[in-house]
Enzyme design. Structure first.
Site, short mmCIF file in Angstrom:
data_model
loop_
_atom_site.label_atom_id
_atom_site.label_comp_id
_atom_site.label_asym_id
_atom_site.label_seq_id
_atom_site.Cartn_x
_atom_site.Cartn_y
_atom_site.Cartn_z
N ASP B 298 0.85 -1.18 0.00
CA ASP B 298 0.00 0.00 0.00
C ASP B 298 0.89 1.23 0.00
O ASP B 298 1.89 1.26 0.71
CB ASP B 298 -0.88 0.01 1.25
CG ASP B 298 -2.13 -0.83 1.03
OD1 ASP B 298 -2.64 -0.82 -0.10
OD2 ASP B 298 -2.57 -1.48 1.98
N GLU B 339 -3.30 16.77 6.64
CA GLU B 339 -3.19 17.64 5.47
C GLU B 339 -3.59 19.07 5.85
O GLU B 339 -2.92 20.03 5.50
CB GLU B 339 -4.08 17.15 4.32
CG GLU B 339 -3.58 15.92 3.62
CD GLU B 339 -4.04 14.63 4.27
OE1 GLU B 339 -4.65 14.71 5.37
OE2 GLU B 339 -3.78 13.55 3.71
N PHE B 368 -15.29 18.00 5.82
CA PHE B 368 -15.10 17.20 4.61
C PHE B 368 -16.05 16.01 4.64
O PHE B 368 -16.22 15.36 5.66
CB PHE B 368 -13.65 16.70 4.58
CG PHE B 368 -13.35 15.81 3.40
CD1 PHE B 368 -12.92 16.36 2.20
CD2 PHE B 368 -13.49 14.44 3.49
CE1 PHE B 368 -12.64 15.54 1.12
CE2 PHE B 368 -13.22 13.62 2.41
CZ PHE B 368 -12.80 14.18 1.22
N THR B 369 -16.71 15.76 3.54
CA THR B 369 -17.45 14.50 3.44
C THR B 369 -17.04 13.81 2.15
O THR B 369 -16.56 14.47 1.23
CB THR B 369 -18.99 14.71 3.41
OG1 THR B 369 -19.28 15.40 2.19
CG2 THR B 369 -19.48 15.48 4.62
N ARG B 373 -16.46 16.06 -1.10
CA ARG B 373 -15.04 16.05 -1.38
C ARG B 373 -14.38 17.41 -1.25
O ARG B 373 -13.44 17.74 -1.97
CB ARG B 373 -14.76 15.44 -2.77
CG ARG B 373 -15.12 13.97 -2.82
CD ARG B 373 -15.13 13.47 -4.24
NE ARG B 373 -13.81 13.45 -4.82
CZ ARG B 373 -13.58 13.58 -6.12
NH1 ARG B 373 -14.57 13.75 -6.95
NH2 ARG B 373 -12.35 13.55 -6.59
#
Lengths: 558, 684
Positions: B298, B339, B368-369, B373
């Site tokens: 990942d 971020e 934020f959802t 976005r």
């Protein structure tokens, strides 16, 4: 200097010729399509073989066909030989043979061994020589080549191993027969007899009538050499002037021993699609072969110990038991070639070799894979490869793989079983005959040399070699039965187990190559393989070698 | 783990190991190892032969003693390896002291013993409770102390739903209340498996170990044949080889070195994983790790640090950089994601803009959802009206600009494209209908990761980066990190598909994962390492669990697997190579009388190339060497042979030289030395 030239000529020449022959054998044994000439032959063989040739055989079916066919070969030859006194082609009126000798002889020729407890010119009719023995020399050699082709197909990942009945025809008619015709013609040109007339009768200068045995020698000798059979037409094998008249036929005979076993390696490489791997195998076998040739020729350049205190010429090496026509180097060279390849023909008496020279042929038979018998030599080498790959694979930190397939418990088990069987037949057989009158009563020598004679006989039977150390009265019921059984076991176990391994590998999912995979085409792997062969061989046979030839040698040194 | 032995031979491990070594003499245990079973048999036969050995009894006694030592040393090696695991298991077991559980039946709570819990039961755990069994949190959120399992003292958060719902039995709730659905009954839980594994109690031989055992057993059989046939060979020559001498030869020839250390090597491989806080569910998985060809990694957390950082602000013409930074900082003040925080820090670094307190009701934060976005803030402007600032994915913010009556700025879009191509993430910032510019978020590739990938490439392992990023971004990061390929915009299905493709091409695949949606891929992969923070489903599906939840550790796991097999191979080679010297010690001693003239040594005495003192000291020296080499190699077996990433051919050459050639030479020196010592001490 002469010796080096001779060795270079024979070994180098064969190596060079083996390349195109290997290519041809691949074409003959494993044709890629149904087109062209190969396809035409394929249809011919299938027509000749009938329904038997239609089955696409897996490893079990292939093996079953091989064993069944060999059983039939055994029975037919046994019948022919047992009835030879009544059958045609018996101009000299040869008598019936003793039962255990027939068993031993038929086992010997079926198993491609050609251990001879008889003398051909004394006991065998022309019919027996041609239709029982020479026929077996062809088909037993063809069986070995077929088995190798089948194993290679399995290792190439094909689950269909081919069809034995087709393969054995391909090997006989496309590989052995054409080669034999060419070589036999050259032999006849070299002065070898080829006649169906009975023994010649001559009146000597003294007025005595002498009976000189002859017969279809050239045909017999040629397949004897090409098919790593080794059974001579005459009792003294290729020391007899009719079976090896000149220096020229001697070179040709030596080359004929080596060429097909060498080409088998290339055929294997081409079928599995790994020519670089095959090159490493070829080089490994060559290195071991040359080491043995070098040692034998060097040891034989000293005169025999019996002359040590006599005022005789010492520069010509040991000439005891040798044909003076060939000199002291051609004998040990032949002795090494014939034992490295499971051939077993001789052009000198191995019994008379210096002790350490005598050790070299035994080493050849103990390892039995430095080119080895036609087809089967490469099969024997496969056993060593499996073990080398297993240990080396672990050393690089991966589950071991060979030709993209994993070597796991089953493969290791089958491989070591083959190794164990080889050691068991030699050591247990020798042990039994060393302490019983079966062996000791037949010896013509005492001490270490006598021990070597017994050890040699069992090594020869187990390696399907067929040469004799001689000095042994081996035409007795115990020897006939024991070596007969050993030859059969030692023939079929080392074909059965490797085919089973190939069958097991063919079923596996192929793994991908990466830089972390053990590469079997590098010189490093070659070194690993040599080490494996030498270690396994030395650790198993060192004590026996010490008590036989080494003790004899050291006794002389004192 | 709480107890970690500092050295290989710590005293608290030595004593129990000595006792265990004796206990392992039980025939049933011994039979599992054919090589050592033969050695034991030899020891017994030699002991029995002492009274009948006449004048030689002192020699036979010493021989017998050293054969017993050989067996005991082998048992000791295994016991040492197990002991190290046991110390860890005991530490784990302490946490498993009898616990009670509060089982939830409807709304009623029953107090039951933890052992009575069945799969599917619901239990309540509050601050201070020990969680009675493995399970998933179905209700609530709590901080949990998992130090019993991970050794990590910082508490972790466990909550219902999502990827952090798994809890392990034996861990302790520190705060709040959770309801847990039991997923494993007592005895089959995670902790139980861990204990069983580190103890080596249910250790099964791995496929490669089984194959090697077969090889060793067959070699033993061959050497048995060699030694047994020597009796009749001697009989032919008129020499009687004594049984103790033949047994000594046999024991020296059979591969006792590797036979003695084989199980210790296997156990210590698992142990080395445990030391790095990785629990494997089987030894087979450790072995498979050494065979891995492809690593699926990942991106986030493995290749890059978990968070992206704001590194630049690129305003559109007509807007100053400061204005953009200011707006972005305002929009991020309430954003607690890494971020968001990095944007605040960037603004501070670039323009000394300090974070401001914005208090409601003057400011309204827009979180934020996944649907919108974007996030941002609505602030009451002192000049009247409302400043509506948004930051987020360019398409989303463009939508906002359009909705506010503006037009998306093509210049900003061009910048965004450029940033994407370079592997960054563009964050579009807009106020109302006005596009202000782009904030450049950048993935930070972990330090040193490039070198590790280069190492892997050298040993033939390919790395594939898995990321949800678009192909452009993914390609840039892949290039920077030095991975071999990448899978962009990856979904769990694509991951699974990729694993199947690699496997179909004959490659072994390893991967890490934590979410429930990783479970199928983890199960499909040949080596699936689940993160301990992951869901129960993921932990069940994988065959290893990393307690530190550090995906980079996959690289260590591969190395440990390789080292394990390498150690086996190297010691096998060493063991066989040793035989040459032993032959040259024992055979001349045994054969000295063969074909000998009266009163003189026989011809074969000349094989004594080492010039040993006497036949007895030669045989004894070889047997003593054979026993002591086991002890000498225990540290190597437990630590593993030196592992340096290199192509197979190089590794083979090195190990062949060290353990093959070294194995031939070392015993010549060792046996000669022992011969001098034994004769010096007048033992023979």
């Amino acid at each position: 200097m002469d010796a080096i030239l001779l060795i270079t000529l024979i070994v180098g020449g064969c190596a060079a010729l083996s390349w195109p022959l290997g290519r041809y054998m691949r074409w003959a044994m494993d044709p890629s399509g149904t087109e062209g000439l190969a396809g035409w032959f394929d249809r011919l063989f299938r027509a000749l073989g009938g329904p038997l040739t239609r089955e696409a055989q897996g490893w079990k079916a292939y093996l079953f066909a091989l064993l069944a066919c060999n059983a039939v070969m055994f029975v037919l030859s046994f019948g022919f030989m047992a009835l030879q006194q009544w059958l045609p082609l018996n101009p000299d009126g040869k008598e019936a043979l003793e039962g255990s000798l027939i068993f031993n002889t038929v086992a010997s020729f079926t198993s491609n061994t050609n251990l001879q407890h008889y003398s051909g010119e004394v006991s065998m009719s022309y019919g027996s020589q041609l239709f029982a023995l020479m026929w077996l020399q062809f088909v037993s050699a063809a069986t070995g080549i077929a088995a190798l082709a089948a194993m290679a197909r399995g290792l190439a990942g094909r689950s269909v191993f081919g069809n034995f009945f087709v393969d054995v025809q391909r090997a006989t008619f496309l590989v052995l027969l054409p080669l034999a015709i060419v070589v036999a013609t050259l032999m006849v040109l070299g002065g070898m007899p080829m006649t169906m007339l009975g023994a010649a009768k001559a009146t000597t200068l003294e007025g005595i009538e002498q009976v000189i045995a002859r017969g279809p020698v050239a045909a017999f000798l040629t397949i004897k050499q090409l098919g790593t059979n080794g059974g001579g037409y005459f009792g003294p094998n290729s020391t007899q002037p009719f079976e090896n008249p000149t220096f020229w036929t001697n070179i040709l005979s030596c080359s004929a021993i080596l060429i097909v076993p060498m080409a088998s390696v290339w055929m294997f490489g081409r079928i599995v699609g790994g020519m670089r791997h095959a090159t490493i195998l070829f080089a490994v076998m060559m290195a071991l072969l040359l080491a043995k040739v070098g040692m034998a020729v060097a040891c034989e350049s000293a005169p025999t110990q019996a002359f040590s205190s006599l005022p005789v010429e010492r520069e010509c090496g040991n000439l005891e038991g040798k044909e003076l026509r060939f000199g002291s180097a051609a004998g040990p060279l032949w002795a090494v070639l014939t034992t490295c390849t499971s051939n077993g023909s001789v052009n000198c008496m191995h019994d008379s070799l210096n002790p350490l020279t005598g050790l070299v042929p035994m080493v050849g038979m103990w390892l039995n894979a430095t080119y080895g018998g036609v087809g089967v030599g490469m099969i024997n080498m496969f056993i060593y490869i499996v073990l080398a790959v297993f240990v080396a694979g672990m050393m690089v930190g991966r589950t071991p793989e060979y030709l993209n397939r994993r070597i796991e418990m089953r493969e290791v088990k089958l491989a070591v079983l083959a190794l164990f069987a080889h050691a068991l037949l030699i050591l247990a057989g020798t042990a039994l005959f060393a302490v019983t009158p079966w062996g000791t009563a037949t010896l013509n020598n005492v001490g270490a040399h006598g021990f070597s004679e017994i050890l040699y006989e069992f090594s020869s039977a187990t390696a399907n070699n067929g040469s004799g150390f001689e000095g042994l009265g081996d035409n007795t019921v115990p020897w006939n039965i024991a070596t007969g059984m050993v030859m059969l076991l030692a023939r079929y176990i080392p074909i059965l187990l490797p085919l089973a391994i190939a069958g097991s590998l063919a079923r596996k999912r192929p793994t991908a190559l990466s830089a972390g995979t053990l590469a079997v085409e590098t010189p490093t792997f070659g070194v690993m393989l040599i080490a494996t062969i030498l270690f396994l061989g030395a650790l198993t046979f060192f004590p026996a070698a010490a008590l036989g030839p080494v003790a004899e040698h050291l006794q002389f040194m004192k | 783990m709480t107890t970690r032995p500092a050295s290989l031979f710590a005293r608290e491990l030595l004593l129990p190991a000595l006792v265990d070594a004796l206990r392992k003499l039980h025939p049933r245990t011994m039979l599992k190892n054919p090589v050592m079973a033969v050695t034991l048999l030899g020891a017994v036969l030699t002991t029995v032969a002492i009274p009948t050995s006449g004048a030689e009894w002192g020699f036979v006694l010493q021989l017998g003693l050293w054969l017993w030592f050989t067996v005991l040393f082998a048992n000791f090696a295994e016991a040492m390896a197990e002991g190290r695991g046991k110390a860890q298991a005991n530490a784990l077991r302490r946490t498993r002291a009898e616990t009670h559980a509060r089982r939830l039946v409807g709304v009623r709570e029953d107090r039951v013993v933890a052992t009575e819990l069945r799969k599917g039961d619901l239990v309540v755990c509050e601050a201070g409770d020990t969680i009675p069994a493995d399970g998933d949190v179905v209700e609530g959120i709590a901080s949990v102390d998992e130090s019993a399992i991970t050794g990590e003292s910082a508490p972790v958060i466990r909550e219902s739903g999502g990827d952090r719902c798994a809890v392990s039995g034996g861990t302790r709730v520190l705060s709040d209340r959770i309801v847990v659905r039991v997923s494993a009954e007592r005895g089959q839980g995670f902790l139980d498996r861990m204990i069983a594994l580190v103890e080596g109690a249910r250790r099964q031989k791995t496929p490669n170990e089984v194959a090697l055992t077969v090889l060793l057993a067959a070699l033993t059989l061959i050497f048995l044949l060699v030694c047994v046939t020597l009796r009749p060979f001697g009989g032919y020559a008129g020499t009687h080889f004594s049984t103790p001498a033949l047994i000594a030869l046999l024991v020296c020839l059979i591969p006792t070195t590797i036979g003695a250390l084989l199980s210790a090597i296997g156990i210590s491989g698992i142990d080395r994983l445990v030391r790095r806080n990785v629990i494997a569910t089987s030894g087979r998985a450790v072995e498979a790790a050494g065979d891995v060809d492809v690593l699926l990694l990942d991106k986030t957390g493995t290749i890059t640090l978990g968070n992206r950082n704001a590194t630049a602000s690129v305003p559109v013409p007509g807007t100053s950089a400061e204005e953009l930074a200011d707006a972005a900082q305002l929009a991020s003040l309430a954003d607690q994601t890494p971020e968001g925080r990095s944007i605040v820090v960037l603004a501070k670094q670039l323009f000394r803009l300090r974070g401001r307190e914005l208090a409601e009701p003057h400011a309204k934060f827009v979180p934020f959802t996944a649907r919108s976005r974007m996030s941002g803030v609505d602030i009451d402007s002192p000049k009247g009206g409302v400043r509506r600032i948004r930051k987020g994915a360019p398409e989303a913010v463009n939508g906002f600009v359009t909705a506010s009556g503006g037009r998306p700025d093509p210049r900003a879009e061009a910048t965004a494209e450029e940033i994407s191509r370079a592997g960054g993430t563009p964050l579009l910032v807009a106020e109302g209908k006005r596009t202000l510019g782009i904030i450049h978020l950048k993935d930070v590739v972990k330090g040193g990761i490039q070198e590790r990938f280069a190492h892997l490439r050298r040993v033939g392992i390919r790395t594939v980066m898995i990321t949800g990023d678009n192909p452009l971004t993914a390609a840039a990061i892949a290039a920077e990190a030095g991975v071999d390929s990448f899978l962009a915009e990856a979904t769990p299905e694509m991951k699974l598909q990729r694993i199947r493709e690699e496997q179909a091409a004959g490659r072994l695949v390893a991967m890490t994962g934590d979410g429930t949606n990783d479970a199928p891929a983890l199960a499909q992969a040949d080596v699936g390492v689940a993160m301990n923070t992951g869901t129960q489903a993921a932990r069940e599906a994988g065959n290893m669990v990393d307690l530190d939840s550090n995906p980079t550790k996959l690289l260590d796991i591969v190395e440990i697997g390789k080292q394990l097999i390498m150690t086996r191979g190297s010691l096998t080679t060493f063991s066989l190579a040793n035989d040459v010297a032993k032959y040259f010690a024992i055979l001349p001693a045994m054969f000295a009388g063969v074909y000998a003239a009266e009163g003189q040594p026989g011809p074969l005495a000349a094989l004594d190339v080492m010039g040993l003192h006497s036949p007895q000291s030669a045989i004894l020296s070889a047997v003593v060497f054979n026993a002591l080499i086991i002890i000498a190699l225990i540290p190597l077996a437990l630590r593993g042979v030196a592992y340096r990433p290199a192509p197979a051919a190089v590794v083979l050459r090195r190990n062949l030289l060290v353990y093959g050639a070294g194995g031939v030479i070392a015993p010549f020196a060792g046996i000669k030395l022992l011969d001098l010592v034994l004769t010096g001490l007048h033992l023979v």
